[in-house]
Design a protein around this motif. Structure first.
Motif, PDB file in Angstrom:
ATOM      1  N   ASP A  38     -12.175   7.107  -6.652  1.00 26.81           N
ATOM      2  CA  ASP A  38     -12.324   5.775  -6.079  1.00 26.81           C
ATOM      3  C   ASP A  38     -11.239   5.463  -5.046  1.00 26.81           C
ATOM      4  O   ASP A  38     -11.234   4.374  -4.456  1.00 26.81           O
ATOM      5  CB  ASP A  38     -12.337   4.707  -7.172  1.00 26.81           C
ATOM      6  N   LEU A  39     -10.323   6.409  -4.810  1.00 26.27           N
ATOM      7  CA  LEU A  39      -9.294   6.204  -3.798  1.00 26.27           C
ATOM      8  C   LEU A  39      -9.841   6.566  -2.416  1.00 26.27           C
ATOM      9  O   LEU A  39     -10.636   7.495  -2.279  1.00 26.27           O
ATOM     10  CB  LEU A  39      -8.066   7.072  -4.086  1.00 26.27           C
ATOM     11  N   MET A  73       0.845  -1.197   0.000  1.00 20.42           N
ATOM     12  CA  MET A  73       0.000   0.000   0.000  1.00 20.42           C
ATOM     13  C   MET A  73       0.882   1.249   0.000  1.00 20.42           C
ATOM     14  O   MET A  73       1.876   1.314   0.717  1.00 20.42           O
ATOM     15  CB  MET A  73      -0.909  -0.002   1.234  1.00 20.42           C
ATOM     16  N   ARG A  74       0.504   2.232  -0.823  1.00 18.06           N
ATOM     17  CA  ARG A  74       1.248   3.491  -0.872  1.00 18.06           C
ATOM     18  C   ARG A  74       0.424   4.596  -0.210  1.00 18.06           C
ATOM     19  O   ARG A  74      -0.760   4.764  -0.513  1.00 18.06           O
ATOM     20  CB  ARG A  74       1.576   3.873  -2.315  1.00 18.06           C
ATOM     21  N   TYR A  75       1.074   5.353   0.667  1.00 20.51           N
ATOM     22  CA  TYR A  75       0.445   6.497   1.290  1.00 20.51           C
ATOM     23  C   TYR A  75       0.873   7.768   0.559  1.00 20.51           C
ATOM     24  O   TYR A  75       2.070   8.080   0.472  1.00 20.51           O
ATOM     25  CB  TYR A  75       0.832   6.599   2.761  1.00 20.51           C
ATOM     26  N   ASP A 134      -3.600   0.433  -4.842  1.00 19.70           N
ATOM     27  CA  ASP A 134      -3.367   0.340  -3.399  1.00 19.70           C
ATOM     28  C   ASP A 134      -3.064   1.697  -2.767  1.00 19.70           C
ATOM     29  O   ASP A 134      -2.606   1.767  -1.632  1.00 19.70           O
ATOM     30  CB  ASP A 134      -2.220  -0.626  -3.105  1.00 19.70           C
ATOM     31  N   ASP A 135      -3.323   2.787  -3.459  1.00 20.06           N
ATOM     32  CA  ASP A 135      -3.050   4.115  -2.914  1.00 20.06           C
ATOM     33  C   ASP A 135      -4.075   4.507  -1.852  1.00 20.06           C
ATOM     34  O   ASP A 135      -5.276   4.244  -1.993  1.00 20.06           O
ATOM     35  CB  ASP A 135      -3.079   5.182  -4.022  1.00 20.06           C
ATOM     36  N   VAL A 136      -3.589   5.171  -0.820  1.00 18.88           N
ATOM     37  CA  VAL A 136      -4.431   5.809   0.191  1.00 18.88           C
ATOM     38  C   VAL A 136      -3.990   7.271   0.279  1.00 18.88           C
ATOM     39  O   VAL A 136      -2.806   7.559   0.450  1.00 18.88           O
ATOM     40  CB  VAL A 136      -4.287   5.141   1.576  1.00 18.88           C
ATOM     41  N   HIS A 188       7.088   2.023   5.035  1.00 15.47           N
ATOM     42  CA  HIS A 188       5.984   2.110   4.087  1.00 15.47           C
ATOM     43  C   HIS A 188       6.352   2.939   2.863  1.00 15.47           C
ATOM     44  O   HIS A 188       7.219   3.823   2.917  1.00 15.47           O
ATOM     45  CB  HIS A 188       4.753   2.716   4.769  1.00 15.47           C
ATOM     46  N   ASP A 189       5.671   2.648   1.778  1.00 17.64           N
ATOM     47  CA  ASP A 189       5.818   3.396   0.528  1.00 17.64           C
ATOM     48  C   ASP A 189       5.067   4.719   0.686  1.00 17.64           C
ATOM     49  O   ASP A 189       3.859   4.727   0.953  1.00 17.64           O
ATOM     50  CB  ASP A 189       5.229   2.565  -0.609  1.00 17.64           C
ATOM     51  N   VAL A 190       5.774   5.851   0.541  1.00 21.09           N
ATOM     52  CA  VAL A 190       5.190   7.163   0.801  1.00 21.09           C
ATOM     53  C   VAL A 190       5.518   8.116  -0.337  1.00 21.09           C
ATOM     54  O   VAL A 190       6.633   8.104  -0.878  1.00 21.09           O
ATOM     55  CB  VAL A 190       5.724   7.760   2.130  1.00 21.09           C
ATOM     56  N   LEU A 191       4.545   8.941  -0.698  1.00 17.58           N
ATOM     57  CA  LEU A 191       4.762  10.040  -1.629  1.00 17.58           C
ATOM     58  C   LEU A 191       4.274  11.316  -0.946  1.00 17.58           C
ATOM     59  O   LEU A 191       3.136  11.376  -0.462  1.00 17.58           O
ATOM     60  CB  LEU A 191       3.983   9.819  -2.929  1.00 17.58           C
TER      61      LEU A 191
END
Length: 320
Positions: free
Chosen positions: A90-91, A1-3, A68-70, A24-27
Motif C-alpha cells: 500500500d506504499l 513524509m519519509r523517503y 507517510d512513507d514513500v 527531509h526524513d530519509v532512510l
C-alpha cells in the motif's frame, strides 16, 4: 513524509543525500559492504564543489513502515522485484531507474506507482562513497504517475527533490521521457564493453537507429535529444572532481564493481523484446545485450573488448 531510498548507489545515494540536505526524513537501503559503511561512517557525498559526510539512517532491508512513507526505488532493473520484497504494497513507489519495464513490474503488486526519469551523472565504486558530477545541480528528475498523469503526490515529490541540489519537474507523460532516456542508455553496453574506444559512436548510433525504427513501428512516443538538451540547458553540466577519475556510466560501473550482473536485459534487451513482438530482427542490440551479460557473469573488466571484435560480432549477426 519519509523517503526510503532502496538502492543507495550512485543515483539513489545522490537523491537520498540531496533530500536529506533539503531537510527531509530519509532512510537509505543498501546491501553488504556499502550498507556497513553507511551505518558506520555515514554517506560521503563528493561533488565538484564540496565533500560532505552525511549522517543518514541506513538499513539493509525492509523496516516497519509508516503511513507517510514513500519508496524511491533506485536499484538496477534486474533487482527490482527482489528489492521490493517485504515492503507493504500500500506504499507508493517511485521508480528512479533506467529502462521502461520497472513501473509495469511494480504495478503488479503496488497500487500507486510513479516514474522518475533520471538525468544524474554520478559514480559509486567505493562503499559509503558517491561522487555526483553535475553542476550547478546534481541532477534533473522528471516525476509522473504511471502510466500517465500528475497527482498531488507527484507534485510533492518533485517539489521536495527540487529543494536542494536537484531540479524536480512533473511530467504528465513521464514514460515518453523515459523512452527517450532508454534510447540514450543503449550506448551503456558499448561503453561497458569497449570503453571509450575511438569509433564506438558508430555502434551506439546503429543501436539507437534500430531502436527508433521499432519504437516508431510500435507507436511508442519518445522525447528527442533536442528536447532534452533544451530542457536541461546548463543546469546539470558534468564537471571534473579533483582526485576522482570518472570511469563510465552505470553499466561500466557494474563491471568495475564485479557485481556479477548488468542492466543490459532491460536496456538493449527492451529493444530485442520489442523486435520479437513485432517480428523485426534487432541484431545490434541483441549482440550488445548478450555480450554485456557475458562480461558481467564472467566478471571481465570494463572496456576490455576491442572495438573490432564487437563490430565483427555485430556484422556476423546482421549477416546471419
Amino acid at each position: 513524509m519519509r523517503y526510503i531510498v532502496i538502492g543507495a548507489g550512485a543515483v539513489g545515494g545522490t537523491i537520498g543525500a540531496r533530500l536529506h540536505q533539503g531537510g527531509h526524513d530519509v532512510l537509505l537501503v543498501a546491501r553488504g559492504a556499502h550498507y556497513e559503511a553507511l551505518k558506520r561512517d555515514g554517506l560521503r557525498l563528493i561533488t565538484p564543489e564540496s565533500t560532505e559526510t552525511l549522517d543518514i539512517p541506513a538499513a539493509d532491508g525492509p523496516v516497519p513502515a509508516r503511513e507517510d512513507d514513500v519508496l524511491i526505488l533506485a536499484t538496477k532493473s534486474q533487482d527490482t522485484v527482489s528489492a521490493l520484497a517485504g515492503w507493504p504494497s500500500d506504499l507508493p513507489v517511485a521508480c528512479a531507474q533506467n529502462g521502461v519495464a520497472n513501473e509495469r513490474m511494480v504495478l503488479r503488486r503496488f497500487d500507486r506507482v510513479y516514474g522518475i526519469c533520471v538525468w544524474l551523472p554520478a559514480q559509486h565504486l567505493e562503499p559509503g562513497v558517491v561522487a555526483a558530477y553535475g553542476h550547478p545541480y546534481s541532477g534533473l528528475l522528471h516525476v509522473g504517475r504511471y502510466p500517465q498523469g500528475v497527482d498531488d503526490l507527484a507534485e510533492r515529490i518533485a517539489g521536495d527533490l527540487g529543494k536542494h541540489g536537484l531540479v524536480g519537474l512533473t511530467q504528465t507523460d513521464v514514460m515518453r521521457w523515459k523512452h527517450g532516456k532508454l534510447l540514450s542508455n543503449l550506448g551503456n553496453a558499448v561503453e561497458a564493453l569497449v570503453g571509450h574506444a575511438p569509433g564506438r559512436e558508430k555502434v551506439v548510433e546503429a543501436a539507437r537507429a534500430e531502436a527508433r525504427a521499432l519504437l516508431d513501428r510500435a507507436g511508442i512516443t519518445y522525447s528527442t535529444p533536442e528536447e532534452e538538451a533544451s530542457l536541461r540547458g546548463n543546469q546539470v553540466d558534468v564537471r571534473h572532481i579533483e582526485g576522482i577519475v570518472r570511469g563510465g556510466g552505470s553499466s561500466w560501473q557494474s563491471l568495475a564493481r564485479g557485481s556479477g550482473s548488468i542492466e543490459a536485459d532491460y536496456l538493449n534487451g527492451e529493444i530485442v523484446l520489442l523486435g520479437r513482438l513485432h517480428g523485426v530482427p534487432t541484431p545490434v542490440n541483441e549482440v550488445l545485450r548478450r555480450e554485456a551479460n557475458t562480461f558481467a557473469q564472467e566478471k571481465r573488466p570494463p572496456g576490455s573488448m576491442p572495438l573490432e571484435t564487437l563490430q565483427a560480432l555485430i556484422d556476423g549477426r546482421c549477416a546471419a
